[in-house]
Design a protein around this motif. Structure first.
Motif, PDB file in Angstrom:
ATOM      1  N   ILE A   5       0.561  79.178  66.882  1.00  0.00           N
ATOM      2  CA  ILE A   5      -0.306  79.804  65.737  1.00  0.00           C
ATOM      3  C   ILE A   5      -0.340  79.046  64.504  1.00  0.00           C
ATOM      4  O   ILE A   5       0.834  78.999  63.756  1.00  0.00           O
ATOM      5  N   PRO A   6      -1.431  78.126  64.138  1.00  0.00           N
ATOM      6  CA  PRO A   6      -1.118  77.397  63.098  1.00  0.00           C
ATOM      7  C   PRO A   6      -0.857  78.188  61.601  1.00  0.00           C
ATOM      8  O   PRO A   6      -0.313  77.551  60.958  1.00  0.00           O
ATOM      9  N   ASP A   7      -1.297  79.422  61.477  1.00  0.00           N
ATOM     10  CA  ASP A   7      -1.186  80.243  60.397  1.00  0.00           C
ATOM     11  C   ASP A   7       0.396  80.491  60.315  1.00  0.00           C
ATOM     12  O   ASP A   7       0.677  81.040  59.034  1.00  0.00           O
ATOM     13  N   LYS A   8       1.067  80.342  61.178  1.00  0.00           N
ATOM     14  CA  LYS A   8       2.547  80.469  61.295  1.00  0.00           C
ATOM     15  C   LYS A   8       3.142  79.354  60.844  1.00  0.00           C
ATOM     16  O   LYS A   8       4.656  79.292  60.857  1.00  0.00           O
ATOM     17  N   LEU A   9       2.614  78.235  60.653  1.00  0.00           N
ATOM     18  CA  LEU A   9       3.442  76.866  60.094  1.00  0.00           C
ATOM     19  C   LEU A   9       3.131  76.750  58.630  1.00  0.00           C
ATOM     20  O   LEU A   9       2.187  76.703  58.303  1.00  0.00           O
ATOM     21  N   SER A  10       4.401  76.558  58.018  1.00  0.00           N
ATOM     22  CA  SER A  10       4.415  76.045  56.650  1.00  0.00           C
ATOM     23  C   SER A  10       4.855  74.541  56.795  1.00  0.00           C
ATOM     24  O   SER A  10       5.898  74.083  57.349  1.00  0.00           O
ATOM     25  N   VAL A  11       4.046  73.674  56.153  1.00  0.00           N
ATOM     26  CA  VAL A  11       4.655  72.119  55.953  1.00  0.00           C
ATOM     27  C   VAL A  11       4.926  71.861  54.566  1.00  0.00           C
ATOM     28  O   VAL A  11       4.242  72.167  53.523  1.00  0.00           O
ATOM     29  N   THR A  12       5.817  71.273  54.403  1.00  0.00           N
ATOM     30  CA  THR A  12       6.373  70.658  53.016  1.00  0.00           C
ATOM     31  C   THR A  12       6.719  69.290  53.100  1.00  0.00           C
ATOM     32  O   THR A  12       7.396  68.577  53.944  1.00  0.00           O
ATOM     33  N   TYR A  13       5.969  68.384  52.223  1.00  0.00           N
ATOM     34  CA  TYR A  13       6.479  67.087  51.938  1.00  0.00           C
ATOM     35  C   TYR A  13       7.408  67.027  51.109  1.00  0.00           C
ATOM     36  O   TYR A  13       7.564  67.330  50.182  1.00  0.00           O
ATOM     37  N   ARG A  14       8.395  66.386  51.319  1.00  0.00           N
ATOM     38  CA  ARG A  14       9.677  65.846  50.511  1.00  0.00           C
ATOM     39  C   ARG A  14       9.230  64.550  49.643  1.00  0.00           C
ATOM     40  O   ARG A  14       8.294  63.946  49.863  1.00  0.00           O
ATOM     41  N   THR A  15      10.107  64.263  48.653  1.00  0.00           N
ATOM     42  CA  THR A  15       9.918  63.456  47.634  1.00  0.00           C
ATOM     43  C   THR A  15      10.098  61.988  48.763  1.00  0.00           C
ATOM     44  O   THR A  15      10.840  61.810  49.412  1.00  0.00           O
ATOM     45  N   GLY A  16       8.718  61.324  48.126  1.00  0.00           N
ATOM     46  CA  GLY A  16       8.628  59.937  48.686  1.00  0.00           C
ATOM     47  C   GLY A  16       7.754  59.969  49.926  1.00  0.00           C
ATOM     48  O   GLY A  16       7.325  58.724  50.161  1.00  0.00           O
ATOM     49  N   VAL A  17       7.136  61.108  50.151  1.00  0.00           N
ATOM     50  CA  VAL A  17       6.340  61.207  51.647  1.00  0.00           C
ATOM     51  C   VAL A  17       5.040  61.869  51.116  1.00  0.00           C
ATOM     52  O   VAL A  17       5.192  62.812  50.416  1.00  0.00           O
ATOM     53  N   THR A  18       3.903  61.174  51.647  1.00  0.00           N
ATOM     54  CA  THR A  18       2.643  61.969  51.397  1.00  0.00           C
ATOM     55  C   THR A  18       2.224  62.292  52.635  1.00  0.00           C
ATOM     56  O   THR A  18       2.763  62.303  53.677  1.00  0.00           O
ATOM     57  N   ALA A  19       1.056  63.083  52.654  1.00  0.00           N
ATOM     58  CA  ALA A  19       0.231  63.206  53.976  1.00  0.00           C
ATOM     59  C   ALA A  19       0.093  61.989  55.135  1.00  0.00           C
ATOM     60  O   ALA A  19      -0.124  62.431  56.152  1.00  0.00           O
ATOM     61  N   ALA A  20      -0.089  61.043  54.364  1.00  0.00           N
ATOM     62  CA  ALA A  20      -0.316  59.711  55.298  1.00  0.00           C
ATOM     63  C   ALA A  20       0.682  58.685  55.068  1.00  0.00           C
ATOM     64  O   ALA A  20       0.378  57.560  55.855  1.00  0.00           O
ATOM     65  N   GLU A  21       1.634  58.557  54.263  1.00  0.00           N
ATOM     66  CA  GLU A  21       2.652  57.622  53.875  1.00  0.00           C
ATOM     67  C   GLU A  21       3.908  58.070  53.761  1.00  0.00           C
ATOM     68  O   GLU A  21       4.103  59.262  53.137  1.00  0.00           O
ATOM     69  N   PRO A  22       4.842  57.354  53.846  1.00  0.00           N
ATOM     70  CA  PRO A  22       4.846  56.269  54.939  1.00  0.00           C
ATOM     71  C   PRO A  22       4.874  56.361  56.256  1.00  0.00           C
ATOM     72  O   PRO A  22       5.554  57.792  56.629  1.00  0.00           O
ATOM     73  N   VAL A  23       5.024  55.568  57.369  1.00  0.00           N
ATOM     74  CA  VAL A  23       5.125  55.955  58.857  1.00  0.00           C
ATOM     75  C   VAL A  23       6.792  55.882  58.940  1.00  0.00           C
ATOM     76  O   VAL A  23       7.130  56.787  59.533  1.00  0.00           O
ATOM     77  N   ILE A  24       7.249  54.771  58.453  1.00  0.00           N
ATOM     78  CA  ILE A  24       8.602  54.574  58.549  1.00  0.00           C
ATOM     79  C   ILE A  24       9.145  54.132  57.176  1.00  0.00           C
ATOM     80  O   ILE A  24       8.724  53.315  56.488  1.00  0.00           O
ATOM     81  N   PRO A  25      10.239  54.879  56.589  1.00  0.00           N
ATOM     82  CA  PRO A  25      10.869  56.341  57.313  1.00  0.00           C
ATOM     83  C   PRO A  25      10.152  57.316  57.161  1.00  0.00           C
ATOM     84  O   PRO A  25       9.485  57.552  55.921  1.00  0.00           O
TER      85      PRO A  25
END
Length: 152
Positions: A5-25
């Motif tokens: 259920i997508p509404d039950k998912l919370s996503v947090t991007y931590r320092t150094g990461v955006t929605a599309a960068e980086p792939v590694i790490p």
């Protein structure tokens, strides 16, 4: 398997990461609430160790690369020596049943990365079942995100 259920998912991007960068790490820590059924996905350059509880029922994942080939590694702790063989057997069963939901949540939660790098949908998913008991300690290829979750 539980239904995602997508509404039950919370996503947090931590320092150094955006929605599309980086792939590694890029490392993923997926935890959940047994009470509410909510899923919590932390995406960062490191695992979110501060979000992990003593039960060790989180799913950890990261992108790796071999030459030009990307693959996704998942790590689950069946027992880490903390449980009897019977409890480890039950945890192994639960992880195996719930991993498709976890992978779907990770793929959906990081969909902007997959939109930016569509070839990641074909990356092999390697699951590391970590256990002190040899019958549960395994490394398995679980296909690809495209095979696991459809084209999304």
């Amino acid at each position: 398997m539980s239904h995602f259920i997508p509404d039950k998912l919370s996503v947090t991007y931590r320092t150094g990461v955006t929605a599309a960068e980086p792939v590694i790490p890029r490392r993923y820590t997926l935890t959940h609430s047994d009470v509410t059924g909510e899923l919590f996905l932390n995406i960062g350059m490191n695992y979110a160790w501060d979000q992990i509880n003593p039960m060790r029922d989180e799913v950890l994942g990261e992108w790796k690369q071999n030459g030009s080939l990307f693959y996704y590694c998942v790590y689950v702790s069946i027992d880490q020596g903390q449980y009897s063989q019977n409890i480890s057997a039950k945890r192994n069963e639960i992880f195996r049943r719930e991993l498709p939901l976890a992978l779907t949540a990770i793929r959906y939660g990081d969909r902007f990365l997959f939109n930016a790098y569509p070839h990641l949908n074909q990356a092999p998913i390697i699951i590391h079942f970590m256990s002190a008991y040899p019958q549960f300690a395994r490394q398995e290829n679980w296909g690809t995100f495209q095979n696991m979750t459809g084209s999304m």
